[in-house]
Design a protein around this motif. Structure first.
Motif, PDB file in Angstrom:
ATOM      1  N   HIS A 141       0.928  -1.177   0.113  1.00 13.85           N
ATOM      2  CA  HIS A 141      -0.027  -0.070   0.207  1.00 13.85           C
ATOM      3  C   HIS A 141       0.687   1.187   0.050  1.00 13.85           C
ATOM      4  O   HIS A 141       0.418   2.614  -0.247  1.00 13.85           O
ATOM      5  N   ALA A 142       2.036   1.025   0.352  1.00 18.78           N
ATOM      6  CA  ALA A 142       2.909   2.154   0.243  1.00 18.78           C
ATOM      7  C   ALA A 142       3.504   2.621  -1.238  1.00 18.78           C
ATOM      8  O   ALA A 142       3.857   3.605  -1.515  1.00 18.78           O
ATOM      9  N   ALA A 143       3.010   1.671  -1.986  1.00 19.41           N
ATOM     10  CA  ALA A 143       3.319   1.756  -3.378  1.00 19.41           C
ATOM     11  C   ALA A 143       2.004   2.462  -4.210  1.00 19.41           C
ATOM     12  O   ALA A 143       1.705   3.475  -4.423  1.00 19.41           O
ATOM     13  N   LYS A 176      -2.636  16.891  -9.753  1.00 20.60           N
ATOM     14  CA  LYS A 176      -2.313  15.318 -10.269  1.00 20.60           C
ATOM     15  C   LYS A 176      -1.308  14.592  -9.555  1.00 20.60           C
ATOM     16  O   LYS A 176      -1.492  13.415  -9.737  1.00 20.60           O
ATOM     17  N   SER A 177      -0.537  15.197  -8.774  1.00 16.47           N
ATOM     18  CA  SER A 177       0.295  14.179  -8.168  1.00 16.47           C
ATOM     19  C   SER A 177       1.009  15.096  -6.933  1.00 16.47           C
ATOM     20  O   SER A 177       0.965  16.299  -7.060  1.00 16.47           O
ATOM     21  N   THR A 178       1.524  14.436  -6.169  1.00 16.06           N
ATOM     22  CA  THR A 178       2.325  14.881  -4.841  1.00 16.06           C
ATOM     23  C   THR A 178       3.501  15.852  -5.570  1.00 16.06           C
ATOM     24  O   THR A 178       3.630  17.088  -5.102  1.00 16.06           O
ATOM     25  N   SER A 179       4.221  15.152  -6.724  1.00 17.31           N
ATOM     26  CA  SER A 179       5.377  16.206  -7.289  1.00 17.31           C
ATOM     27  C   SER A 179       4.742  17.196  -8.008  1.00 17.31           C
ATOM     28  O   SER A 179       5.614  18.125  -7.949  1.00 17.31           O
ATOM     29  N   GLU A 180       3.676  17.204  -8.454  1.00 11.61           N
ATOM     30  CA  GLU A 180       3.299  18.491  -9.189  1.00 11.61           C
ATOM     31  C   GLU A 180       2.874  19.546  -7.840  1.00 11.61           C
ATOM     32  O   GLU A 180       3.037  20.828  -8.109  1.00 11.61           O
ATOM     33  N   PRO A 228      12.713  10.916  -3.865  1.00 11.00           N
ATOM     34  CA  PRO A 228      13.112  12.061  -4.772  1.00 11.00           C
ATOM     35  C   PRO A 228      12.420  13.175  -5.131  1.00 11.00           C
ATOM     36  O   PRO A 228      13.035  14.382  -5.423  1.00 11.00           O
ATOM     37  N   SER A 229      11.115  13.077  -5.143  1.00 16.51           N
ATOM     38  CA  SER A 229      10.259  14.162  -5.388  1.00 16.51           C
ATOM     39  C   SER A 229      10.479  15.403  -4.640  1.00 16.51           C
ATOM     40  O   SER A 229      10.300  16.562  -5.054  1.00 16.51           O
ATOM     41  N   ASN A 230      10.734  15.073  -3.316  1.00 13.03           N
ATOM     42  CA  ASN A 230      10.667  16.060  -2.249  1.00 13.03           C
ATOM     43  C   ASN A 230      12.222  16.422  -1.935  1.00 13.03           C
ATOM     44  O   ASN A 230      12.674  16.912  -0.903  1.00 13.03           O
ATOM     45  N   VAL A 260       9.369  18.150   4.614  1.00 11.30           N
ATOM     46  CA  VAL A 260       9.801  16.768   5.133  1.00 11.30           C
ATOM     47  C   VAL A 260       8.259  15.861   4.735  1.00 11.30           C
ATOM     48  O   VAL A 260       7.485  16.517   4.643  1.00 11.30           O
ATOM     49  N   SER A 261       8.810  14.761   4.574  1.00 11.78           N
ATOM     50  CA  SER A 261       7.597  13.679   4.790  1.00 11.78           C
ATOM     51  C   SER A 261       7.315  13.240   5.984  1.00 11.78           C
ATOM     52  O   SER A 261       8.035  13.439   6.863  1.00 11.78           O
ATOM     53  N   SER A 262       5.893  13.284   6.125  1.00 11.86           N
ATOM     54  CA  SER A 262       5.313  12.924   7.481  1.00 11.86           C
ATOM     55  C   SER A 262       5.876  11.408   7.777  1.00 11.86           C
ATOM     56  O   SER A 262       5.969  11.238   8.939  1.00 11.86           O
ATOM     57  N   VAL A 297       4.755  19.681   3.986  1.00 11.31           N
ATOM     58  CA  VAL A 297       4.696  18.184   4.427  1.00 11.31           C
ATOM     59  C   VAL A 297       4.183  17.588   3.260  1.00 11.31           C
ATOM     60  O   VAL A 297       3.009  17.519   2.825  1.00 11.31           O
ATOM     61  N   ASP A 298       4.981  16.469   2.907  1.00 13.63           N
ATOM     62  CA  ASP A 298       4.609  15.265   2.078  1.00 13.63           C
ATOM     63  C   ASP A 298       4.094  14.591   2.913  1.00 13.63           C
ATOM     64  O   ASP A 298       4.602  13.546   3.512  1.00 13.63           O
ATOM     65  N   ALA A 299       2.741  14.337   2.523  1.00 12.00           N
ATOM     66  CA  ALA A 299       2.083  13.463   3.447  1.00 12.00           C
ATOM     67  C   ALA A 299       1.444  12.199   2.730  1.00 12.00           C
ATOM     68  O   ALA A 299       0.480  11.445   3.247  1.00 12.00           O
ATOM     69  N   ILE A 300       2.111  11.861   1.626  1.00 11.26           N
ATOM     70  CA  ILE A 300       1.646  10.709   0.785  1.00 11.26           C
ATOM     71  C   ILE A 300       1.540   9.470   1.654  1.00 11.26           C
ATOM     72  O   ILE A 300       0.870   8.452   1.376  1.00 11.26           O
ATOM     73  N   GLN A 301       2.641   9.269   2.541  1.00  8.04           N
ATOM     74  CA  GLN A 301       2.855   8.202   3.071  1.00  8.04           C
ATOM     75  C   GLN A 301       2.027   8.034   4.629  1.00  8.04           C
ATOM     76  O   GLN A 301       2.468   7.040   5.212  1.00  8.04           O
ATOM     77  N   ALA A 324      -0.373  15.045  -0.829  1.00  9.62           N
ATOM     78  CA  ALA A 324      -0.551  13.726  -0.800  1.00  9.62           C
ATOM     79  C   ALA A 324      -1.267  12.876  -2.247  1.00  9.62           C
ATOM     80  O   ALA A 324      -2.491  13.397  -2.305  1.00  9.62           O
ATOM     81  N   ASP A 325      -0.959  12.282  -2.915  1.00  5.22           N
ATOM     82  CA  ASP A 325      -1.623  11.484  -3.833  1.00  5.22           C
ATOM     83  C   ASP A 325      -2.574  10.690  -3.413  1.00  5.22           C
ATOM     84  O   ASP A 325      -2.082  10.027  -2.197  1.00  5.22           O
ATOM     85  N   GLY A 326      -3.570  10.487  -4.104  1.00  5.09           N
ATOM     86  CA  GLY A 326      -4.467   9.418  -3.590  1.00  5.09           C
ATOM     87  C   GLY A 326      -4.442   8.026  -3.576  1.00  5.09           C
ATOM     88  O   GLY A 326      -5.202   7.347  -3.111  1.00  5.09           O
ATOM     89  N   HIS A 327      -3.457   7.456  -4.372  1.00  3.61           N
ATOM     90  CA  HIS A 327      -3.364   6.000  -4.584  1.00  3.61           C
ATOM     91  C   HIS A 327      -2.733   5.239  -3.631  1.00  3.61           C
ATOM     92  O   HIS A 327      -2.467   3.767  -4.003  1.00  3.61           O
ATOM     93  N   LYS A 328      -1.998   5.599  -2.556  1.00  2.00           N
ATOM     94  CA  LYS A 328      -1.354   4.810  -1.876  1.00  2.00           C
ATOM     95  C   LYS A 328      -2.538   4.622  -0.554  1.00  2.00           C
ATOM     96  O   LYS A 328      -3.465   3.762  -0.947  1.00  2.00           O
ATOM     97  N   TRP A 329      -2.140   5.297   0.727  1.00  2.00           N
ATOM     98  CA  TRP A 329      -2.851   4.939   1.906  1.00  2.00           C
ATOM     99  C   TRP A 329      -4.554   5.331   1.590  1.00  2.00           C
ATOM    100  O   TRP A 329      -5.409   4.741   2.415  1.00  2.00           O
TER     101      TRP A 329
HETATM  102  C1  LIG Z   1       7.088  10.123   0.269  1.00  2.00           C
HETATM  103  C2  LIG Z   1       6.781  10.095  -1.480  1.00  2.00           C
HETATM  104  N1  LIG Z   1       6.606  11.340  -2.009  1.00  2.00           N
HETATM  105  C3  LIG Z   1       6.218  11.545  -3.282  1.00  2.00           C
HETATM  106  C4  LIG Z   1       5.964  10.178  -3.864  1.00  2.00           C
HETATM  107  C5  LIG Z   1       5.460  10.551  -5.258  1.00  2.00           C
HETATM  108  O1  LIG Z   1       4.254  10.911  -5.449  1.00  2.00           O
HETATM  109  P1  LIG Z   1       3.715  11.266  -6.577  1.00  2.00           P
HETATM  110  O2  LIG Z   1       3.742  10.243  -7.762  1.00  2.00           O
HETATM  111  O3  LIG Z   1       2.262  11.669  -6.339  1.00  2.00           O
HETATM  112  O4  LIG Z   1       4.157  12.557  -7.339  1.00  2.00           O
HETATM  113  C6  LIG Z   1       6.010   8.858  -3.179  1.00  2.00           C
HETATM  114  C7  LIG Z   1       5.966   7.724  -4.147  1.00  2.00           C
HETATM  115  O5  LIG Z   1       6.143   6.681  -3.745  1.00  2.00           O
HETATM  116  C8  LIG Z   1       6.483   8.966  -1.951  1.00  2.00           C
HETATM  117  O6  LIG Z   1       6.461   7.889  -1.250  1.00  2.00           O
END
Ligand SMILES: Cc1ncc(COP(=O)(O)O)c(C=O)c1O
Length: 381
Positions: free
Chosen positions: A23-25, A82-86, A111-113, A155-157, A184-188, A207-212
């Motif tokens: 789920h983290a992917a 559209k994404s966390t990176s965006e 890498p995105s952060n 930072v990532s949460s 805060v990159d809170a995707i995880q 935070a992108d929606g496709h993980k948690w």
């Molecule tokens: C901490 C973290 N930030 C960003 C991303 C990338 O997210 P996105 O594809 O929504 O840009 C990921 C993807 O695994 C991630 O784990």
């Protein structure tokens, strides 16, 4: 409300051959998201956009769900990107940088952060990657790195590889006190662990929606604190980001007062329908309950891996984890172990020098047990 076991039985029908611990992917969708997408497709096929008004209602409901999920004061602070990176790029290229400014990140970031901040180097921006593995504790290390030149701390949460969960509140308080923007990159984290944007005083959250959150790829939450909405310069323009959206005859325009100003064109309606359905499940179960279920599963994995002689690369302190546990066995090639797991239907990831397992609240104990069997048995068996 039906018992959580009933809900789980109705909502999840993953193949019995699979042990899904990834789920983290990318998360599988609950049944109600599958149904919402099917329904949306049928409706499109049968009547095109005839019911667009209803779609817009779903979009508004999604904004309110996201607001509730993070405790924002209004849905006007929520944009759908559209994404966390965006979203990180919207922040990085919305701020007005001067040569000598510093951005603080950790040395464990996805890498995105990191890349987005490093891309500002031609403007004279310096990126400081703080080593958060040291004994002083990650929050202290990050706070102590702030200087008079620091403009932003990002930072990532929850770290994507080790699964380390930060205590965001003291970092946010230090940033606020010293006039540093807090991102805060809170995707995880969002969808698995309670998140309170007011308590942690974040200025930006993505935070992108496709993980948690269990939605589809291509649709992300971007929270922008109200005070920052007008302070970020805009880099993308279009019909959707103006205040008088839909008034196509008007020649004058101004950016929307809300965070919608960061959404330049047509929304991802398909993704909106999926995420709205998935979040209705998460909110029905409750994030506290989800976190407690996931924490128990992660602890179960940790205990069993340790008992089998494995090395846990994630934190051993439960309050420093969310849904990720990463491990390895000394003297063993992790690629070979990963292949063995894949071949036996254990869906997981290779991250941070180990095998990353990431169960969600519905993951049955039998799945954990099978995954553990394939994780701990000798590789040549
Ligand atoms: C901490 C973290 N930030 C960003 C991303 C990338 O997210 P996105 O594809 O929504 O840009 C990921 C993807 O695994 C991630 O784990």
């Amino acid at each position: 409300m039906p018992a959580i076991e009933n809900l789980i039985e109705c909502e999840f029908s993953l193949s019995e051959q699979l042990c899904y611990l990834n789920h983290a992917a990318v998360s599988p969708w609950p049944k109600r998201a599958v149904d919402a997408v099917k329904c949306f497709a049928e409706e499109n096929g049968n009547s095109g956009s005839r019911y667009y008004e209803h779609w817009l209602e779903t979009e508004q409901l999604l904004r309110r769900q996201l607001q509730a999920l993070i405790g924002a004061t209004g849905s006007d602070e929520i944009a759908l990107l559209k994404s966390t990176s965006e979203a990180l790029s919207v922040v990085a290229y919305g701020l007005d940088w001067s040569a000598g400014d510093q951005v603080i990140i950790s040395n464990q970031e996805f890498p995105s952060n990191r890349i987005v901040w490093e891309s500002l180097r031609p403007l004279g921006v310096e990126v400081i990657a703080v080593d958060i593995d040291s004994t002083a504790g990650p929050e202290r290390q990050l706070i102590d790195a702030i200087t008079a030149r620091t403009r932003l701390l990002s930072v990532s949460s929850v770290q994507y590889a080790s699964g380390l969960a930060l205590d965001l509140a003291p970092i946010g308080a230090a940033c606020r006190q010293q006039g540093v923007a807090f991102c805060v990159d809170a995707i995880q984290g969002i969808g698995v662990k309670p998140f309170d944007v007011e308590a942690c005083q974040a200025d930006f959250v993505m935070a992108d929606g496709h993980k948690w959150m269990m939605g589809a790829e291509g649709l992300a939450l971007f929270y922008c604190r109200r005070e920052w909405i007008e302070r970020l310069s805009l880099r993308q323009y279009g019909w959707h980001m103006v205040e008088a959206m839909g008034d196509y005859d008007r020649s004058d325009w101004q950016p929307a007062a809300s965070a919608r100003r960061f959404e330049c064109g047509s929304p991802n309606m398909l993704g909106i329908h999926a995420l709205h359905a998935s979040l209705s499940l998460l909110l029905q179960v409750g994030i506290e309950t989800i976190f407690s279920c996931v924490s128990d599963k992660v602890q179960y994995l940790v205990d069993n891996i340790v008992n089998s002689g494995g090395v846990i690369l994630s934190s051993r302190e439960p309050e420093r984890r969310a849904g990720i546990v990463t491990f390895r066995f000394d003297g063993e090639a992790i690629e070979a172990r990963y292949r063995h797991l894949q071949e036996n239907g254990v869906i997981c990831a290779l991250r941070g020098g180990g095998i990353r397992f990431s169960p969600h609240f519905y993951t049955p104990e039998a799945v954990l047990q099978r995954a553990l069997t394939f994780s701990c048995q000798p590789l040549n068996s």
